[in-house]
Design a protein around this motif. Sequence first.
Motif, PDB file in Angstrom:
ATOM      1  N   LYS A 191       0.967  -1.225  -0.175  1.00 13.63           N
ATOM      2  CA  LYS A 191      -0.036  -0.082   0.021  1.00 13.63           C
ATOM      3  C   LYS A 191       0.722   1.133  -0.190  1.00 13.63           C
ATOM      4  N   TYR A 192       0.796   2.079  -1.048  1.00 16.11           N
ATOM      5  CA  TYR A 192       1.525   3.305  -1.262  1.00 16.11           C
ATOM      6  C   TYR A 192       0.727   4.390  -1.096  1.00 16.11           C
ATOM      7  N   ALA A 193       0.971   5.247  -0.034  1.00 12.36           N
ATOM      8  CA  ALA A 193       0.271   6.305   0.331  1.00 12.36           C
ATOM      9  C   ALA A 193       0.536   7.718  -0.830  1.00 12.36           C
ATOM     10  N   THR A 194      -0.550   8.240  -1.239  1.00 12.13           N
ATOM     11  CA  THR A 194      -0.268   9.515  -1.728  1.00 12.13           C
ATOM     12  C   THR A 194       0.015  10.424  -0.943  1.00 12.13           C
ATOM     13  N   LYS A 195       0.684  11.648  -1.668  1.00 10.24           N
ATOM     14  CA  LYS A 195       0.983  12.882  -0.572  1.00 10.24           C
ATOM     15  C   LYS A 195       0.087  13.961  -1.021  1.00 10.24           C
ATOM     16  N   GLY A 196       0.088  15.092  -0.367  1.00 10.10           N
ATOM     17  CA  GLY A 196      -0.404  16.164  -0.497  1.00 10.10           C
ATOM     18  C   GLY A 196      -1.665  16.429   0.687  1.00 10.10           C
ATOM     19  N   PHE A 197      -2.073  17.530   0.863  1.00  8.03           N
ATOM     20  CA  PHE A 197      -3.083  17.912   1.972  1.00  8.03           C
ATOM     21  C   PHE A 197      -4.128  17.224   1.804  1.00  8.03           C
ATOM     22  N   SER A 205       8.683   4.398  -8.439  1.00  8.22           N
ATOM     23  CA  SER A 205       9.576   3.739  -9.087  1.00  8.22           C
ATOM     24  C   SER A 205      10.560   3.210  -8.673  1.00  8.22           C
ATOM     25  N   GLU A 206      11.231   3.695  -7.587  1.00 11.42           N
ATOM     26  CA  GLU A 206      12.354   3.021  -6.947  1.00 11.42           C
ATOM     27  C   GLU A 206      11.810   2.154  -5.821  1.00 11.42           C
ATOM     28  N   LEU A 207      10.607   2.056  -5.448  1.00 12.06           N
ATOM     29  CA  LEU A 207      10.010   0.973  -4.628  1.00 12.06           C
ATOM     30  C   LEU A 207       9.650  -0.063  -5.400  1.00 12.06           C
ATOM     31  N   PHE A 208       9.111   0.048  -6.656  1.00  7.98           N
ATOM     32  CA  PHE A 208       8.726  -1.139  -7.528  1.00  7.98           C
ATOM     33  C   PHE A 208      10.094  -1.783  -8.332  1.00  7.98           C
ATOM     34  N   ASN A 209      11.201  -1.120  -8.415  1.00 10.75           N
ATOM     35  CA  ASN A 209      12.249  -1.452  -8.922  1.00 10.75           C
ATOM     36  C   ASN A 209      13.053  -2.164  -7.869  1.00 10.75           C
ATOM     37  N   SER A 238      -1.035  -6.528 -10.403  1.00  9.87           N
ATOM     38  CA  SER A 238      -2.148  -5.722 -10.310  1.00  9.87           C
ATOM     39  C   SER A 238      -1.704  -4.434  -9.524  1.00  9.87           C
ATOM     40  N   CYS A 239      -2.567  -3.613 -10.076  1.00 14.72           N
ATOM     41  CA  CYS A 239      -2.258  -2.242  -9.164  1.00 14.72           C
ATOM     42  C   CYS A 239      -3.417  -1.170  -9.381  1.00 14.72           C
ATOM     43  N   PHE A 240      -3.811  -0.939  -8.557  1.00  9.81           N
ATOM     44  CA  PHE A 240      -5.260   0.062  -8.362  1.00  9.81           C
ATOM     45  C   PHE A 240      -5.382   1.184  -7.348  1.00  9.81           C
ATOM     46  N   ASP A 241      -5.864   2.101  -7.726  1.00 10.63           N
ATOM     47  CA  ASP A 241      -6.076   3.188  -6.544  1.00 10.63           C
ATOM     48  C   ASP A 241      -7.263   2.869  -5.730  1.00 10.63           C
ATOM     49  N   THR A 242      -7.188   3.524  -4.372  1.00  7.92           N
ATOM     50  CA  THR A 242      -8.277   3.821  -3.639  1.00  7.92           C
ATOM     51  C   THR A 242      -8.802   5.205  -3.543  1.00  7.92           C
ATOM     52  N   SER A 243      -9.993   5.587  -3.926  1.00 10.06           N
ATOM     53  CA  SER A 243     -10.618   6.890  -4.225  1.00 10.06           C
ATOM     54  C   SER A 243     -10.913   7.394  -2.756  1.00 10.06           C
ATOM     55  N   ILE A 244     -10.700   8.853  -2.868  1.00 14.95           N
ATOM     56  CA  ILE A 244     -11.362   9.827  -1.877  1.00 14.95           C
ATOM     57  C   ILE A 244     -12.569  10.512  -2.253  1.00 14.95           C
ATOM     58  N   SER A 245     -12.493  11.229  -3.324  1.00 11.26           N
ATOM     59  CA  SER A 245     -13.563  11.784  -3.954  1.00 11.26           C
ATOM     60  C   SER A 245     -13.076  12.719  -4.887  1.00 11.26           C
ATOM     61  N   GLN A 246     -13.906  13.079  -5.970  1.00 11.92           N
ATOM     62  CA  GLN A 246     -13.693  13.875  -7.145  1.00 11.92           C
ATOM     63  C   GLN A 246     -12.350  13.450  -7.871  1.00 11.92           C
ATOM     64  N   ILE A 286      -2.148   3.917  -3.321  1.00 10.74           N
ATOM     65  CA  ILE A 286      -2.031   3.015  -4.502  1.00 10.74           C
ATOM     66  C   ILE A 286      -1.804   1.445  -3.969  1.00 10.74           C
ATOM     67  N   ILE A 287      -2.627   0.490  -4.517  1.00  9.36           N
ATOM     68  CA  ILE A 287      -2.430  -0.748  -3.754  1.00  9.36           C
ATOM     69  C   ILE A 287      -1.733  -1.548  -4.998  1.00  9.36           C
ATOM     70  N   ALA A 288      -0.780  -2.062  -4.586  1.00 12.01           N
ATOM     71  CA  ALA A 288      -0.027  -3.134  -5.836  1.00 12.01           C
ATOM     72  C   ALA A 288       0.189  -4.512  -5.324  1.00 12.01           C
ATOM     73  N   ILE A 289       0.044  -5.354  -6.210  1.00  9.24           N
ATOM     74  CA  ILE A 289      -0.143  -6.705  -5.722  1.00  9.24           C
ATOM     75  C   ILE A 289       1.122  -7.473  -6.698  1.00  9.24           C
ATOM     76  N   PHE A 290       2.012  -8.021  -6.145  1.00  8.18           N
ATOM     77  CA  PHE A 290       3.158  -8.715  -6.541  1.00  8.18           C
ATOM     78  C   PHE A 290       3.177 -10.284  -6.213  1.00  8.18           C
ATOM     79  N   LYS A 291       3.905 -11.019  -7.136  1.00  5.16           N
ATOM     80  CA  LYS A 291       3.892 -12.226  -7.069  1.00  5.16           C
ATOM     81  C   LYS A 291       5.299 -12.871  -7.454  1.00  5.16           C
TER      82      LYS A 291
END
Length: 68
Positions: A10-16, A27-31, A42-50, A56-61
Motif C-alpha cells: 500500500k503506497y500512500a499518496t502525498k499532499g494535503f 519507481s524506486e519502490l517497484f524497482n 495488479s495495481c489500483f487506487d483507492t478513491s477519496i472523492s472527485q 495505491i495498492i499493488a500486488i506482486f508475485k
Amino acid sequence: MEQWEYKTVKYATKGFLGGKVDEEDLSELFNGLGYEGWELVSCFDTSISQGQSRDIIAIFKRRVFTGL
C-alpha cells in the motif's frame, strides 16, 4: 507444479488532500521489489472523492523454489 507467494503493497499518496504521487519514489519502490524477484500482477487506487486517490495498492508475485 509451480508455487507462488504474493505481496500486497500500500503506497500512500502525498499532499494535503492526497492524490499526489511521487513518481520517482514509486519507481524506486517497484524497482527494488523487482530486483528481489517480485513481479507486478495488479495495481489500483483507492478513491477519496472527485477523482483523487488516497492510496495505491499493488500486488506482486514471485515463484517459490521448493528445491525439487
